[in-house]
Design a protein around this motif. Structure first.
Motif, mmCIF file in Angstrom:
data_model
loop_
_atom_site.group_PDB
_atom_site.id
_atom_site.type_symbol
_atom_site.label_atom_id
_atom_site.label_comp_id
_atom_site.label_asym_id
_atom_site.label_seq_id
_atom_site.Cartn_x
_atom_site.Cartn_y
_atom_site.Cartn_z
ATOM 1 N N SER A 33 0.731 -1.376 -0.047
ATOM 2 C CA SER A 33 0.030 0.040 0.066
ATOM 3 C C SER A 33 0.759 1.253 0.090
ATOM 4 O O SER A 33 0.491 2.409 -0.510
ATOM 5 C CB SER A 33 -1.261 0.105 1.192
ATOM 6 O OG SER A 33 -0.239 -0.393 2.395
ATOM 7 N N ALA A 34 1.988 1.212 0.673
ATOM 8 C CA ALA A 34 2.892 2.496 0.491
ATOM 9 C C ALA A 34 3.310 2.653 -0.781
ATOM 10 O O ALA A 34 3.359 3.687 -1.409
ATOM 11 C CB ALA A 34 4.226 2.272 1.840
ATOM 12 N N ILE A 35 4.010 1.476 -1.415
ATOM 13 C CA ILE A 35 4.201 1.739 -3.050
ATOM 14 C C ILE A 35 3.197 2.148 -3.862
ATOM 15 O O ILE A 35 3.414 3.145 -4.555
ATOM 16 C CB ILE A 35 4.833 0.241 -3.390
ATOM 17 C CG1 ILE A 35 6.128 -0.040 -2.505
ATOM 18 C CG2 ILE A 35 5.285 0.437 -4.839
ATOM 19 C CD1 ILE A 35 6.425 -1.314 -3.033
ATOM 20 N N GLY A 36 2.070 1.411 -3.690
ATOM 21 C CA GLY A 36 0.693 2.271 -4.401
ATOM 22 C C GLY A 36 0.661 3.419 -4.193
ATOM 23 O O GLY A 36 0.331 4.360 -5.104
ATOM 24 N N ALA A 37 0.453 3.858 -2.946
ATOM 25 C CA ALA A 37 0.141 5.304 -2.395
ATOM 26 C C ALA A 37 1.148 6.262 -3.225
ATOM 27 O O ALA A 37 0.928 7.243 -3.524
ATOM 28 C CB ALA A 37 0.048 5.606 -1.147
#
Length: 379
Positions: A306-310
């Motif tokens: 989720s950190a990468i996607g955000a």
């Protein structure tokens, strides 16, 4: 060598001086909220996975602590009390990345665009997280982890009570209670006690990297001569990878992010790095002691994805709006300068508040008073 060490310490101290007022005000606010809002009240509304519960969990996050390691303890307590997995993770995320001191540090060291990205990107981060959990939800592992969380809570019982325990239930009554304000002081001291190592190493590493690491090292780690779309993806992937190698959480990664930004790391990489405070090794170890390594690895993988996607989404959004700022060489050195400016006077106010709260903490540091009849009054 002595000159380099002296310069490192000077830059580290200057960066901390620049941020102290934001930390002090933020922890004072967090301590007040922790005393006013009992954790049982929070858990009561987070028992189901849904949009309302998830949004509420994010908004209630600052009722815990801006320290990611302390937030993990609060998240464990909520999970053991029946909070659903997605709201619990949203609470963890909100307790750090939506906490006032974290946003303030992003504004101070990186600019208002990054502070705004942290807030706006929280929607993307939690949405991605919820989708991953929905697609992979391991029923048996979650229930086993909940049992382990309850057992971990039993082992920790009596070590440190809840800040609101034994106080009047009404927040208005708490504001007029001398005991409550002593609890605020005790909690404030506890906040600094939990994060001082995080801050010490975070600012020290930032000062060392800013003064000792040549530009060639950053150029070797973070490529720059590739198509922009590929660079955005690679830098977003490298952000959490770099965070995993550090020992610092949400309160220590701000100054290091400023060093990375100054040395050419893209917006996507910085946002992903800031969001990755729950995948650092100490956080993974803490979760492993609560839930076991399988569930800790599962949580870490979700927070990483989720950190990468955000980070990618925020880069695309801010690029489309023309809001990605340009990095300036020497900005970290400039931030580390001691001056008689607004920071000086804000720090004087912060020192005063800190002195008052520490004094109140000393007053309330003895054995906690027994529950009184007022503790059971209704709102």
């Amino acid at each position: 060598m002595i000159d380099q060490i002296g310069q490192t310490l000077y830059v580290s101290a200057g960066l901390f001086w620049k941020a102290f007022w934001a930390l002090a005000f933020g922890y004072a606010f967090s301590s007040l909220i922790q005393v006013l809002v009992p954790r049982e009240v929070i858990a009561k509304y987070l028992g189901h996975t849904g949009l309302r519960q998830t949004v509420l969990a994010m908004l209630l996050g600052p009722a815990s602590s801006a320290c990611s390691f302390a937030a993990l303890s609060a998240g464990r307590a909520l999970f053991a009390k029946g909070a659903a997995l997605v709201p619990m993770m949203a609470f963890l995320f909100g307790s750090t990345n939506l906490a006032p001191p974290v946003a303030a540090l992003a504004w101070i060291f990186l600019g208002w665009q990054f502070a705004l990205a942290l807030v706006v990107g929280s929607v993307a981060h939690v949405a991605i997280m919820a989708v991953i959990v929905g697609l992979t939800y391991p029923n048996k592992m979650v229930e086993r982890a909940r049992e382990d969380a309850a057992k971990a809570g039993e082992k920790r019982a009596g070590i440190r009570g809840e800040p609101s325990e034994g106080l009047p239930r009404s927040w208005r009554d708490k504001l007029w209670s001398g005991e409550a304000w002593c609890r605020v002081g005790v909690t404030y001291r506890g906040e600094w006690g939990m994060i001082w190592k995080d801050l010490f190493f975070g600012f020290l590493i930032a000062g060392a990297v800013a003064t000792l690491v040549p530009d060639a090292v950053f150029q070797a780690i973070f490529p720059r001569e590739l198509p922009m779309l590929l660079l955005v993806l690679i830098h977003a992937l490298l952000g959490p990878a770099l965070a995993i190698l550090t020992i610092i959480g949400s309160m220590g990664n701000g100054p290091l992010a400023a060093v990375l930004w100054e040395n050419g790391v893209l917006f996507s990489g910085i946002v992903a790095f800031l969001y990755a405070d729950f995948v650092v090794i100490p956080s993974l170890h803490i979760n492993a002691t609560y839930y076991g390594w399988r569930f800790a690895a599962y949580l870490g993988a979700i927070f990483t994805g989720s950190a990468i996607g955000a980070g990618i989404i925020m880069h695309a959004l801010f690029w489309a709006l023309g809001m990605i700022p340009e990095s300036k060489a020497g900005r970290v050195q400039e931030l580390a300068q001691f001056r008689i400016d607004y920071v000086f006077f804000l720090n004087l106010a912060a020192i005063t508040i800190t002195g008052v709260l520490i004094w109140l903490g000393w007053q309330g540091a003895g054995p906690r008073k027994g529950r009184t009849a007022t503790a059971n009054r209704s709102d």
